[in-house]
Scaffold this motif. Structure first.
Motif, PDB file in Angstrom:
ATOM      1  N   ILE A 193      86.871 -17.951 -70.023  1.00 52.19           N
ATOM      2  CA  ILE A 193      87.611 -19.172 -69.677  1.00 52.19           C
ATOM      3  C   ILE A 193      89.032 -19.099 -70.221  1.00 52.19           C
ATOM      4  O   ILE A 193      90.001 -19.453 -69.529  1.00 52.19           O
ATOM      5  CB  ILE A 193      86.872 -20.411 -70.216  1.00 52.19           C
ATOM      6  N   ALA A 194      89.178 -18.618 -71.465  1.00 52.64           N
ATOM      7  CA  ALA A 194      90.515 -18.473 -72.040  1.00 52.64           C
ATOM      8  C   ALA A 194      91.357 -17.501 -71.213  1.00 52.64           C
ATOM      9  O   ALA A 194      92.531 -17.772 -70.907  1.00 52.64           O
ATOM     10  CB  ALA A 194      90.417 -17.993 -73.484  1.00 52.64           C
ATOM     11  N   GLU A 195      90.764 -16.382 -70.825  1.00 56.79           N
ATOM     12  CA  GLU A 195      91.501 -15.374 -70.058  1.00 56.79           C
ATOM     13  C   GLU A 195      91.861 -15.869 -68.660  1.00 56.79           C
ATOM     14  O   GLU A 195      92.913 -15.525 -68.125  1.00 56.79           O
ATOM     15  CB  GLU A 195      90.680 -14.085 -69.983  1.00 56.79           C
ATOM     16  N   ALA A 196      90.986 -16.696 -68.065  1.00 57.95           N
ATOM     17  CA  ALA A 196      91.295 -17.264 -66.747  1.00 57.95           C
ATOM     18  C   ALA A 196      92.507 -18.180 -66.812  1.00 57.95           C
ATOM     19  O   ALA A 196      93.193 -18.401 -65.805  1.00 57.95           O
ATOM     20  CB  ALA A 196      90.089 -18.031 -66.217  1.00 57.95           C
ATOM     21  N   HIS A 197      92.786 -18.709 -67.997  1.00 56.90           N
ATOM     22  CA  HIS A 197      93.955 -19.566 -68.208  1.00 56.90           C
ATOM     23  C   HIS A 197      95.155 -18.771 -68.728  1.00 56.90           C
ATOM     24  O   HIS A 197      96.133 -19.354 -69.191  1.00 56.90           O
ATOM     25  CB  HIS A 197      93.615 -20.685 -69.197  1.00 56.90           C
ATOM     26  N   GLY A 198      95.045 -17.441 -68.662  1.00 53.23           N
ATOM     27  CA  GLY A 198      96.141 -16.597 -69.125  1.00 53.23           C
ATOM     28  C   GLY A 198      96.237 -16.504 -70.631  1.00 53.23           C
ATOM     29  O   GLY A 198      97.285 -16.162 -71.181  1.00 53.23           O
ATOM     30  N   GLY A 199      95.120 -16.811 -71.323  1.00 51.49           N
ATOM     31  CA  GLY A 199      95.153 -16.859 -72.776  1.00 51.49           C
ATOM     32  C   GLY A 199      94.144 -15.940 -73.437  1.00 51.49           C
ATOM     33  O   GLY A 199      93.626 -15.000 -72.830  1.00 51.49           O
ATOM     34  N   THR A 200      93.848 -16.245 -74.695  1.00 51.94           N
ATOM     35  CA  THR A 200      92.940 -15.430 -75.501  1.00 51.94           C
ATOM     36  C   THR A 200      92.024 -16.314 -76.333  1.00 51.94           C
ATOM     37  O   THR A 200      92.317 -17.489 -76.565  1.00 51.94           O
ATOM     38  CB  THR A 200      93.716 -14.517 -76.466  1.00 51.94           C
ATOM     39  N   ALA A 201      90.929 -15.718 -76.794  1.00 49.68           N
ATOM     40  CA  ALA A 201      90.020 -16.363 -77.736  1.00 49.68           C
ATOM     41  C   ALA A 201      89.900 -15.448 -78.948  1.00 49.68           C
ATOM     42  O   ALA A 201      89.846 -14.225 -78.807  1.00 49.68           O
ATOM     43  CB  ALA A 201      88.649 -16.590 -77.103  1.00 49.68           C
ATOM     44  N   ARG A 202      89.839 -16.039 -80.128  1.00 47.71           N
ATOM     45  CA  ARG A 202      89.721 -15.229 -81.338  1.00 47.71           C
ATOM     46  C   ARG A 202      89.032 -16.047 -82.432  1.00 47.71           C
ATOM     47  O   ARG A 202      88.890 -17.268 -82.304  1.00 47.71           O
ATOM     48  CB  ARG A 202      91.081 -14.753 -81.838  1.00 47.71           C
ATOM     49  N   VAL A 203      88.638 -15.369 -83.498  1.00 46.67           N
ATOM     50  CA  VAL A 203      88.031 -16.046 -84.637  1.00 46.67           C
ATOM     51  C   VAL A 203      88.696 -15.547 -85.903  1.00 46.67           C
ATOM     52  O   VAL A 203      89.054 -14.375 -86.017  1.00 46.67           O
ATOM     53  CB  VAL A 203      86.497 -15.801 -84.691  1.00 46.67           C
ATOM     54  N   GLU A 204      88.886 -16.453 -86.860  1.00 48.93           N
ATOM     55  CA  GLU A 204      89.439 -16.104 -88.162  1.00 48.93           C
ATOM     56  C   GLU A 204      88.522 -16.636 -89.258  1.00 48.93           C
ATOM     57  O   GLU A 204      87.812 -17.631 -89.055  1.00 48.93           O
ATOM     58  CB  GLU A 204      90.852 -16.686 -88.332  1.00 48.93           C
ATOM     59  N   THR A 205      88.535 -15.985 -90.399  1.00 52.13           N
ATOM     60  CA  THR A 205      87.759 -16.424 -91.550  1.00 52.13           C
ATOM     61  C   THR A 205      88.719 -16.837 -92.649  1.00 52.13           C
ATOM     62  O   THR A 205      89.382 -15.988 -93.252  1.00 52.13           O
ATOM     63  CB  THR A 205      86.843 -15.294 -92.062  1.00 52.13           C
ATOM     64  N   PRO A 206      88.852 -18.135 -92.925  1.00 53.06           N
ATOM     65  CA  PRO A 206      89.773 -18.615 -93.963  1.00 53.06           C
ATOM     66  C   PRO A 206      89.333 -18.147 -95.352  1.00 53.06           C
ATOM     67  O   PRO A 206      88.164 -17.810 -95.558  1.00 53.06           O
ATOM     68  CB  PRO A 206      89.680 -20.138 -93.846  1.00 53.06           C
ATOM     69  N   PRO A 207      90.255 -18.135 -96.320  1.00 53.10           N
ATOM     70  CA  PRO A 207      89.908 -17.725 -97.690  1.00 53.10           C
ATOM     71  C   PRO A 207      88.794 -18.565 -98.304  1.00 53.10           C
ATOM     72  O   PRO A 207      87.998 -18.065 -99.106  1.00 53.10           O
ATOM     73  CB  PRO A 207      91.228 -17.919 -98.451  1.00 53.10           C
ATOM     74  N   HIS A 208      88.711 -19.851 -97.916  1.00 47.61           N
ATOM     75  CA  HIS A 208      87.695 -20.733 -98.494  1.00 47.61           C
ATOM     76  C   HIS A 208      86.344 -20.609 -97.802  1.00 47.61           C
ATOM     77  O   HIS A 208      85.391 -21.302 -98.153  1.00 47.61           O
ATOM     78  CB  HIS A 208      88.164 -22.187 -98.444  1.00 47.61           C
TER      79      HIS A 208
END
Length: 230
Positions: free
Chosen positions: A202-217
């Motif tokens: 869905i993100a790519e169909a909108h010309g975008g990206t999906a990602r995940v991050e892990t915060p320090p906390h």
């Protein structure tokens, strides 16, 4: 590679069968109890609420599977038009609040005002998947935070939880179709292995990206980023 993909597909079919069986069995048992008059009057409302919840869960899984198939076959039709992205986010938060409340989880939000060219239904489906994951993997009595930011020409949704997080080695693979973590951390909606793959599509169909991050906390923050206009 073909044998690996075949094995993943087999696991996917088995997983879907297993995951569909649970809500269907729950709905059947509760409906039969109500029909037979075996449910105490004080519990009737709870049974109706649980049937509605399991039906919604079943509907989400079926929609995910069907949309995954359409995207894989190139048959998915996207309906892109200017939409109030704050309003569509607020609607999904409202839909997901009862599920969060069952675990004592509070959904907090920080939403910017604005419009973007999106397939509103698809983007809401992506947000449902992310919120469902966040609620499922967060501890009871915790907070899930949904943010909507509009920066220059970009729109960014994020969903943050206080769950176990995602290992660095899995961050790239977790959005791939049929991927299931080798440990107890399974970040796909209802365990079918396609929820986050759909988010990515869905993100790519909108010309975008999906990602995940892990915060320090700790915990995880999932992002969908795409331009205001295609």
């Amino acid at each position: 590679f073909r044998s690996q993909l075949s094995e993943m597909k087999s696991q996917f079919v088995a997983s879907v069968s297993h995951e569909l069986r649970a809500p269907v069995a729950s709905i059947r048992l509760m409906a039969e109890g109500l029909e037979a008059g075996k449910v105490e009057s004080s519990m009737v409302g709870d049974f109706h609420r649980l049937i509605a919840r399991e039906s919604a869960r079943l509907s989400t899984m079926v929609t995910n599977v069907l949309d995954h198939s359409r995207i894989e076959q190139g048959r998915k039709i996207w309906h892109m038009k200017p939409s109030d992205v704050r309003a569509l986010t607020e609607e999904i938060i409202s839909v997901m609040k009862p599920l969060a409340e069952e675990k004592g989880i509070v959904i907090e939000s920080d939403l910017a005002d604005g419009e973007a060219v999106v397939d509103a239904g698809a983007m809401q489906q992506a947000l449902v998947n992310l919120l469902d994951n966040a609620i499922k993997f967060s501890p009871n009595q915790s907070v899930v935070t949904v943010k909507l930011a509009l920066r220059e020409s970009m729109v960014e949704f994020s969903v943050a939880d206080h769950g176990p997080g995602v290992a660095d080695a899995e961050k790239a693979m977790i959005f791939e179709r049929f991927y299931r973590s080798g440990n107890e951390l399974r970040r796909e909606t209802q365990g079918t292995g396609i929820g986050l793959s759909l988010v990515k599509s869905i993100a790519e169909a909108h010309g975008g990206t999906a990602r995940v991050e892990t915060p320090p906390h700790g915990g995880s923050v999932f992002f969908i980023t795409f331009p205001h206009k295609l």
